[in-house]
Enzyme design. Structure first.
Site, mmCIF file in Angstrom:
data_model
loop_
_atom_site.group_PDB
_atom_site.id
_atom_site.type_symbol
_atom_site.label_atom_id
_atom_site.label_comp_id
_atom_site.label_asym_id
_atom_site.label_seq_id
_atom_site.Cartn_x
_atom_site.Cartn_y
_atom_site.Cartn_z
ATOM 1 N N HIS A 132 0.874 -1.187 0.000
ATOM 2 C CA HIS A 132 0.000 0.000 0.000
ATOM 3 C C HIS A 132 0.910 1.236 0.000
ATOM 4 C CE1 HIS A 132 -2.760 2.939 1.891
ATOM 5 N NE2 HIS A 132 -3.761 2.145 1.549
ATOM 6 N N ASP A 209 3.249 -4.338 8.212
ATOM 7 C CA ASP A 209 2.027 -3.537 8.072
ATOM 8 C C ASP A 209 0.852 -4.510 8.206
ATOM 9 O OD1 ASP A 209 -0.284 -2.511 6.955
ATOM 10 O OD2 ASP A 209 0.695 -1.632 5.206
ATOM 11 N N GLN A 212 -4.372 -5.064 6.997
ATOM 12 C CA GLN A 212 -5.364 -5.990 6.441
ATOM 13 C C GLN A 212 -5.319 -7.364 7.105
ATOM 14 O OE1 GLN A 212 -7.724 -5.078 4.517
ATOM 15 N NE2 GLN A 212 -6.978 -3.079 3.858
ATOM 16 N N LYS A 235 -10.231 -0.596 10.561
ATOM 17 C CA LYS A 235 -10.361 -1.804 9.722
ATOM 18 C C LYS A 235 -10.673 -3.022 10.577
ATOM 19 C CE LYS A 235 -7.217 0.005 6.264
ATOM 20 N NZ LYS A 235 -8.006 0.504 5.132
ATOM 21 N N CYS A 373 -4.853 2.534 -3.552
ATOM 22 C CA CYS A 373 -3.611 3.046 -2.940
ATOM 23 C C CYS A 373 -2.466 2.053 -3.134
ATOM 24 C CB CYS A 373 -3.790 3.371 -1.467
ATOM 25 S SG CYS A 373 -4.870 4.758 -1.197
HETATM 26 N N1 PLP Z 1 -1.598 -0.702 4.662
HETATM 27 C C1 PLP Z 1 -2.537 -1.438 4.066
HETATM 28 C C2 PLP Z 1 -2.205 -2.823 3.587
HETATM 29 C C3 PLP Z 1 -3.818 -0.918 3.905
HETATM 30 O O1 PLP Z 1 -4.767 -1.645 3.310
HETATM 31 C C4 PLP Z 1 -4.096 0.388 4.370
HETATM 32 C C5 PLP Z 1 -5.427 0.984 4.156
HETATM 33 O O2 PLP Z 1 -6.159 0.601 3.285
HETATM 34 C C6 PLP Z 1 -3.080 1.091 5.003
HETATM 35 C C7 PLP Z 1 -1.842 0.521 5.123
HETATM 36 C C8 PLP Z 1 -3.320 2.467 5.539
HETATM 37 O O3 PLP Z 1 -4.215 2.419 6.589
HETATM 38 P P1 PLP Z 1 -4.795 3.767 7.234
HETATM 39 O O4 PLP Z 1 -5.296 4.588 6.079
HETATM 40 O O5 PLP Z 1 -5.859 3.302 8.140
HETATM 41 O O6 PLP Z 1 -3.658 4.420 7.932
#
Ligand code: PLP
Length: 415
Positions: A132, A209, A212, A235, A373
């Site tokens: 992401h 990270d 998900q 999430k 993203c």
């Molecule tokens: N990393 C992953 C794999 C994501 O799917 C997302 C959000 O969709 C993020 C990071 C960023 O999360 P946030 O926007 O809640 O900070």
């Protein structure tokens, strides 16, 4: 109704669970809402909404510095979430859990605070091809600032990382390996324990990270041996604007603060400031108190259902949905990893994803369209965008039938 097999793990009662989610009980454009966008944000159960309301109606006060009853109650409720997060991730101590705004801030905190002290010109940071933007851009910014190099673990056509190529990227200059536990665009579940182990063998640290992963599977940061792990509250059925960064205390202790301000200090004079101990050193300013309390309620809720049961049920949804979509001529699923979470990203020959999303919306079906993203993932698959149906444990087989029927309608309209 489809003839595909619907396997419901014993003891899993989705209709009872759906009663906990008021938002799911509405009609959109005259059709029952089918919410298939949980990877973007998950819906909130009553328990979370009630905890946030209770804070505002009964306990509302600023935390940590108040001797009065309301402040003490608010502090206790907020700090209780830290204890719940410790259990949720199986961290060693509560001090290893830092409240952040979400995954994005968790990664930025590490890239900024750890990165500035530890990355020198010529050093290397390894990320993967399926990240992401939140796990790309902070490292890119760090590399630019420190004249370091960003290296990318490639993937295969299924969307699985190539570990033999990863091995070749590791070396004496590698400082950090940062990868997602689960890809939001493809659903791939990465072998993160192995990825962390390989990073450590090369003398590097590893950040995972978990944005998900947290809603779908049990996480054990000690078993993974991750140096840092971060996820977002929204999430995992909690509110927006709150998340958790886990870091090994030895590393967090050695890092400078991320931001300066109230709550992160021990003493302040104009000549010198000394910083608070963990975890407060990284928590400057009045935090998202209601969000923190709501996140605690969300973690309780998920634990009550049980992540093992959630993973088993969602796996059946994924198998069913994959088969149902595979029967649609011209539809190609993007992301077919053997280890996969409940995400179905796809394209339909000759129809733009935004048109697919718009027609589905008219039928009450909420999916996400775009690059999610993860523009480098789209580039890798040579597509500008996909349509993504992402599931949670409140989804049903019947909703996947509705998605398949909706896509047939899309095809009729655009053929
Ligand atoms: N990393 C992953 C794999 C994501 O799917 C997302 C959000 O969709 C993020 C990071 C960023 O999360 P946030 O926007 O809640 O900070």
């Amino acid at each position: 109704m489809s003839t595909l097999s619907r396997v419901v793990p014993t003891g899993f009662d989705v209709e009872t669970i759906r009663e906990d989610f008021p938002v799911l009980k509405q009609s959109i454009h005259g059709k029952p809402l089918v919410y298939l966008d949980s990877a973007a944000t998950a819906q909130k159960p009553h328990a979370v909404v009630d905890a946030i309301r209770r804070f505002h109606e009964v306990d509302c006060a600023n935390i940590h510095r108040g001797v009065h009853e309301l402040s003490q109650r608010s502090t206790a409720a907020y700090e209780e979430t830290r204890a719940k997060a410790k259990k949720f991730l199986n961290a060693r101590t509560k001090n290893e859990l830092i409240f952040v705004r979400g995954t994005t801030e968790g990664i930025n905190l590490v890239a900024s605070s750890w990165g500035r002290g530890n990355v020198k010109p010529g050093d290397e940071i390894v990320i993967s091809a399926l990240e992401h933007h939140s796990n790309i851009v902070p490292w890119q910014m760090l590399c630019e600032e420190r004249e370091a190099k960003l290296r990318i673990i490639p993937m295969n056509d299924r969307g699985e990382l190539l570990l033999e190529e990863y091995e070749k990227l590791l070396g004496p200059r590698t400082r950090m390996v940062a990868v997602s536990h689960v890809s939001n665009a493809l659903g791939t579940i990465n072998p993160v324990a192995r990825i962390v182990e390989m990073a450590h063998n090369a003398g590097a640290l590893a950040l995972i990270d978990g944005a998900q992963a947290a809603p779908h599977m049990k996480i054990d940061v000690q078993a993974l041996d991750a140096d840092f792990y971060t996820f977002s509250g929204h999430k995992v059925f909690g509110p927006t604007g709150i998340g958790i960064l886990y870091g090994k205390s030895k590393l967090l202790n050695a890092m400078p603060p991320y931001q300066g301000g109230g709550d992160m200090i021990k003493t302040v004079t104009f000549e010198k400031t000394t910083y608070a101990d963990l975890p407060y050193k990284f928590e400057a300013g009045t935090p998202n108190i209601a969000g923190g309390i709501g996140l605690g309620a969300a973690l309780d809720y998920v634990n009550r259902i049980g992540l093992d049961k959630i993973a088993a049920y969602e796996h059946e949804l994924l198998v069913y949905g994959t088969e149902a979509l595979s029967e649609i001529p011209g539809l190609r699923i993007i992301g077919t990893a053997r280890e996969k979470a409940a995400v179905l990203s796809f394209i339909i020959e000759g129809i733009h994803p935004h048109d697919i999303g718009t027609v589905l919306d008219r039928q009450g079906i909420a999916v996400r369209t775009g690059h999610h993203c993860a523009q480098p993932v789209m580039d890798w698959f040579h597509v500008p965008a996909t349509t993504r149906a992402s599931m949670a444990f409140y989804n049903t087989f019947a909703e996947l039938d509705a998605l398949a029927a909706g896509l047939q309608k899309v095809k009729e309209i655009f053929s």
